[in-house]
Motif scaffolding. Structure first.
Motif, PDB file in Angstrom:
ATOM      1  N   ALA A   1       0.848  -1.199   0.000  1.00  0.00           N
ATOM      2  CA  ALA A   1       0.000   0.000   0.000  1.00  0.00           C
ATOM      3  C   ALA A   1       0.879   1.242   0.000  1.00  0.00           C
ATOM      4  O   ALA A   1       2.000   1.221   0.521  1.00  0.00           O
ATOM      5  CB  ALA A   1      -0.899  -0.002   1.241  1.00  0.00           C
ATOM      6  N   VAL A   2       0.364   2.319  -0.594  1.00  0.00           N
ATOM      7  CA  VAL A   2       1.106   3.580  -0.675  1.00  0.00           C
ATOM      8  C   VAL A   2       0.195   4.718  -0.237  1.00  0.00           C
ATOM      9  O   VAL A   2      -0.982   4.771  -0.609  1.00  0.00           O
ATOM     10  CB  VAL A   2       1.614   3.815  -2.127  1.00  0.00           C
ATOM     11  N   ILE A   3       0.756   5.616   0.579  1.00  0.00           N
ATOM     12  CA  ILE A   3       0.024   6.792   1.048  1.00  0.00           C
ATOM     13  C   ILE A   3       0.837   8.009   0.604  1.00  0.00           C
ATOM     14  O   ILE A   3       2.061   7.955   0.626  1.00  0.00           O
ATOM     15  CB  ILE A   3      -0.033   6.797   2.592  1.00  0.00           C
ATOM     16  N   PHE A   4       0.168   9.093   0.233  1.00  0.00           N
ATOM     17  CA  PHE A   4       0.947  10.296  -0.092  1.00  0.00           C
ATOM     18  C   PHE A   4       0.576  11.434   0.849  1.00  0.00           C
ATOM     19  O   PHE A   4      -0.558  11.511   1.321  1.00  0.00           O
ATOM     20  CB  PHE A   4       0.787  10.695  -1.568  1.00  0.00           C
ATOM     21  N   GLU A   5       1.559  12.305   1.097  1.00  0.00           N
ATOM     22  CA  GLU A   5       1.323  13.425   2.010  1.00  0.00           C
ATOM     23  C   GLU A   5       1.253  14.757   1.271  1.00  0.00           C
ATOM     24  O   GLU A   5       1.102  15.799   1.887  1.00  0.00           O
ATOM     25  CB  GLU A   5       2.430  13.516   3.086  1.00  0.00           C
ATOM     26  N   THR A   6       1.415  14.728  -0.049  1.00  0.00           N
ATOM     27  CA  THR A   6       1.422  15.975  -0.801  1.00  0.00           C
ATOM     28  C   THR A   6       0.719  15.818  -2.151  1.00  0.00           C
ATOM     29  O   THR A   6       0.833  14.761  -2.793  1.00  0.00           O
ATOM     30  CB  THR A   6       2.866  16.482  -1.038  1.00  0.00           C
ATOM     31  N   GLU A   7       0.032  16.881  -2.569  1.00  0.00           N
ATOM     32  CA  GLU A   7      -0.650  16.871  -3.876  1.00  0.00           C
ATOM     33  C   GLU A   7       0.341  16.970  -5.025  1.00  0.00           C
ATOM     34  O   GLU A   7      -0.014  16.795  -6.175  1.00  0.00           O
ATOM     35  CB  GLU A   7      -1.614  18.070  -3.986  1.00  0.00           C
ATOM     36  N   GLN A   8       1.614  17.281  -4.714  1.00  0.00           N
ATOM     37  CA  GLN A   8       2.604  17.503  -5.786  1.00  0.00           C
ATOM     38  C   GLN A   8       3.137  16.185  -6.360  1.00  0.00           C
ATOM     39  O   GLN A   8       3.927  16.189  -7.290  1.00  0.00           O
ATOM     40  CB  GLN A   8       3.805  18.322  -5.268  1.00  0.00           C
ATOM     41  N   VAL A   9       2.703  15.072  -5.810  1.00  0.00           N
ATOM     42  CA  VAL A   9       3.234  13.781  -6.231  1.00  0.00           C
ATOM     43  C   VAL A   9       2.776  13.438  -7.665  1.00  0.00           C
ATOM     44  O   VAL A   9       1.667  13.829  -8.061  1.00  0.00           O
ATOM     45  CB  VAL A   9       2.785  12.709  -5.207  1.00  0.00           C
ATOM     46  N   CYS A  10       3.618  12.762  -8.443  1.00  0.00           N
ATOM     47  CA  CYS A  10       3.314  12.446  -9.853  1.00  0.00           C
ATOM     48  C   CYS A  10       2.024  11.614  -9.959  1.00  0.00           C
ATOM     49  O   CYS A  10       1.977  10.450  -9.541  1.00  0.00           O
ATOM     50  CB  CYS A  10       4.490  11.669 -10.454  1.00  0.00           C
ATOM     51  N   LEU A  11       1.003  12.228 -10.527  1.00  0.00           N
ATOM     52  CA  LEU A  11      -0.317  11.593 -10.599  1.00  0.00           C
ATOM     53  C   LEU A  11      -0.274  10.311 -11.437  1.00  0.00           C
ATOM     54  O   LEU A  11      -0.829   9.277 -11.041  1.00  0.00           O
ATOM     55  CB  LEU A  11      -1.323  12.599 -11.179  1.00  0.00           C
ATOM     56  N   ASP A  12       0.411  10.384 -12.596  1.00  0.00           N
ATOM     57  CA  ASP A  12       0.439   9.207 -13.474  1.00  0.00           C
ATOM     58  C   ASP A  12       1.070   8.003 -12.765  1.00  0.00           C
ATOM     59  O   ASP A  12       0.645   6.866 -12.971  1.00  0.00           O
ATOM     60  CB  ASP A  12       1.240   9.513 -14.750  1.00  0.00           C
ATOM     61  N   ALA A  13       2.060   8.271 -11.928  1.00  0.00           N
ATOM     62  CA  ALA A  13       2.736   7.166 -11.234  1.00  0.00           C
ATOM     63  C   ALA A  13       1.780   6.489 -10.242  1.00  0.00           C
ATOM     64  O   ALA A  13       1.711   5.254 -10.188  1.00  0.00           O
ATOM     65  CB  ALA A  13       3.981   7.681 -10.518  1.00  0.00           C
ATOM     66  N   ILE A  14       1.020   7.283  -9.504  1.00  0.00           N
ATOM     67  CA  ILE A  14       0.154   6.617  -8.515  1.00  0.00           C
ATOM     68  C   ILE A  14      -1.079   5.986  -9.175  1.00  0.00           C
ATOM     69  O   ILE A  14      -1.585   4.979  -8.701  1.00  0.00           O
ATOM     70  CB  ILE A  14      -0.213   7.540  -7.314  1.00  0.00           C
ATOM     71  N   LEU A  15      -1.498   6.552 -10.316  1.00  0.00           N
ATOM     72  CA  LEU A  15      -2.593   5.902 -11.068  1.00  0.00           C
ATOM     73  C   LEU A  15      -2.120   4.534 -11.569  1.00  0.00           C
ATOM     74  O   LEU A  15      -2.840   3.545 -11.489  1.00  0.00           O
ATOM     75  CB  LEU A  15      -3.011   6.777 -12.260  1.00  0.00           C
ATOM     76  N   GLU A  16      -0.880   4.505 -12.046  1.00  0.00           N
ATOM     77  CA  GLU A  16      -0.300   3.259 -12.568  1.00  0.00           C
ATOM     78  C   GLU A  16      -0.139   2.227 -11.435  1.00  0.00           C
ATOM     79  O   GLU A  16      -0.423   1.046 -11.607  1.00  0.00           O
ATOM     80  CB  GLU A  16       1.058   3.587 -13.216  1.00  0.00           C
ATOM     81  N   LEU A  17       0.292   2.696 -10.285  1.00  0.00           N
ATOM     82  CA  LEU A  17       0.455   1.775  -9.145  1.00  0.00           C
ATOM     83  C   LEU A  17      -0.882   1.139  -8.797  1.00  0.00           C
ATOM     84  O   LEU A  17      -0.966  -0.065  -8.544  1.00  0.00           O
ATOM     85  CB  LEU A  17       0.997   2.543  -7.925  1.00  0.00           C
ATOM     86  N   GLU A  18      -1.913   1.979  -8.806  1.00  0.00           N
ATOM     87  CA  GLU A  18      -3.239   1.450  -8.470  1.00  0.00           C
ATOM     88  C   GLU A  18      -3.669   0.403  -9.506  1.00  0.00           C
ATOM     89  O   GLU A  18      -4.200  -0.646  -9.152  1.00  0.00           O
ATOM     90  CB  GLU A  18      -4.244   2.594  -8.392  1.00  0.00           C
TER      91      GLU A  18
END
Ligand code: ADP
Length: 374
Positions: free
Chosen positions: A67-84
């Motif tokens: 599982a991955v949690i992020f603390e900032t909106e600046q994180v690369c969106l495409d990367a976390i979409l891909e992880l999901e």
């Protein structure tokens, strides 16, 4: 549940408090941040250095986690979409981040589901300086603003001339009586918990929250209205994870949504001590596939942000021993080795029986503790 691997994108104050909350669960925590001396790095031997915009690096980091949690909106969106897509549980929902991280899209979403928000127009970067009025008007960068840095109130044509020429929204100015934040967590099954509204008092000099009063001093009917708006937003906008919603209440009592953050928030630090389950723990429970916890309140509190002076250099906590002698105060320092002007260095939680007493203590802390450069 089996032992799990949890990755936290961002090791600032929120990443630090997420890490501490996670350590009470059967998990191995890894932290990803551009700065190896960030607040959370010292809490794990699994620290990965990388930029928040680095698709490949975030993907590699995340694929190694359950599982991955992020603390900032600046994180690369495409990367976390891909992880999901690849089966990693990502919290809060990357789909919601896709419109929250752009203030124009966020406001348009709110309007589309009938949530009140201040009137606004989109203004492209090249149009910013030719804006003719009316004034005052609030310029908000569509992307990349943080802690007030992307927000500017223009009171006259002259100030527009030096405005930053970036894609923005121009929002009408609200005659604010109170700024309030409400934190909500929602699970995949639609279970929902909402924390009491918190009153946020701003420091105009630093353009940051000075202190918070939890719960906010509101009439029951207003609190109820905030709960209804929060629940409606969570359901209609498919919240999944933990979100903070900032509201304005104007002088006439009208409520407007200011903005949404899809992550734990500075306005929820107090929940570590005042609630059975903190905001951080809710996000960890969700990420690990566990049920939400109770948000029963154990006490009231005033939370003071401990900002550094207008100074730059190695941190020096002047008067710390004397500040620690003030009763009924819990201090949390974020371990930042350097100060910059008005940097958030920690917070103090005042747990007093009455608000009057707590506000007195706040002044005492301000006088005794000075965080500055050596
Ligand atoms: P940030 O994303 O940096 O937290 P906000 O949107 O919360 O930015 O704005 C920062 C502060 O600016 C708010 O807390 C509020 O005091 C002021 N502000 C923002 N929008 C308006 C508005 N429409 N009218 C009046 N003041 C505003």
């Amino acid at each position: 549940m089996q032992h799990q691997k949890l990755g936290i994108l961002g090791g600032g104050q929120l990443g630090l408090l997420l890490t501490q909350a996670a350590m009470r669960f059967p998990v191995s925590v890894s932290v990803y941040d551009p700065d190896p001396s960030c607040s959370a790095a010292g809490f794990t031997d699994r620290f990965v250095r990388g930029d928040f915009s680095d698709f490949e690096k975030i993907l590699a980091f995340g694929l190694d986690q359950d599982a991955v949690i992020f603390e900032t909106e600046q994180v690369c969106l495409d990367a976390i979409l891909e992880l999901e897509k690849k089966g990693v549980r990502v919290y809060s929902s990357p789909q919601t981040l896709s419109w929250i991280s752009d203030k124009a899209l966020q406001k348009e979403k709110l309007v589309s589901v009938g949530i009140p928000t201040a009137d606004f127009v989109r203004i492209s970067g090249s149009e910013v300086r030719s804006y003719e009025g009316p004034f005052p008007i609030v310029q908000k960068w569509r992307r990349g603003g943080y802690d007030g840095s992307g927000v500017c109130i223009h009171t006259e044509k002259k100030s527009i001339q030096s405005a930053k020429s970036v894609d923005s929204i121009f929002e009408s100015c609200v005659d604010i009586a109170m700024e309030v934040s409400v934190i909500v967590a929602r699970s995949r099954d639609g279970d929902l918990v909402i924390y009491d509204p918190v009153e946020m008092v701003f420091d105009a000099r630093a353009n940051l929250v000075d202190y918070l009063i939890a719960p906010a001093r509101l009439e029951t009917a207003v609190t109820q209205e905030l709960y209804v708006l929060t629940k409606t937003m969570a359901e209609k906008l498919d919240f999944l994870g933990l979100y903070a919603i900032e509201f304005f209440i104007d002088q006439k009592g009208h409520i407007y949504v200011n903005e949404i953050s899809p992550r734990p928030h500075n306005s929820g630090h107090h929940t570590i001590s005042t609630h059975i389950t903190s905001q951080y723990e809710q996000q960890i429970r969700l990420a690990l596939g566990l049920p939400l916890g109770s948000v029963d309140r154990l006490s009231e509190a005033v939370m003071v942000n401990l900002l550094s002076e207008e100074a730059q250099g190695q941190t020096d906590y002047k008067g710390l021993a004397s500040a620690l002698s003030i009763p009924n105060v819990q201090y949390t320092f974020y371990g930042k080795k350097e100060v910059r002007p008005f940097r958030k260095m920690g917070h103090a939680l005042i747990l007093e029986k009455t608000l009057e007493k707590a506000l007195e203590r706040k002044e005492d802390i301000r006088t005794k503790l000075i965080i500055t450069a050596q």
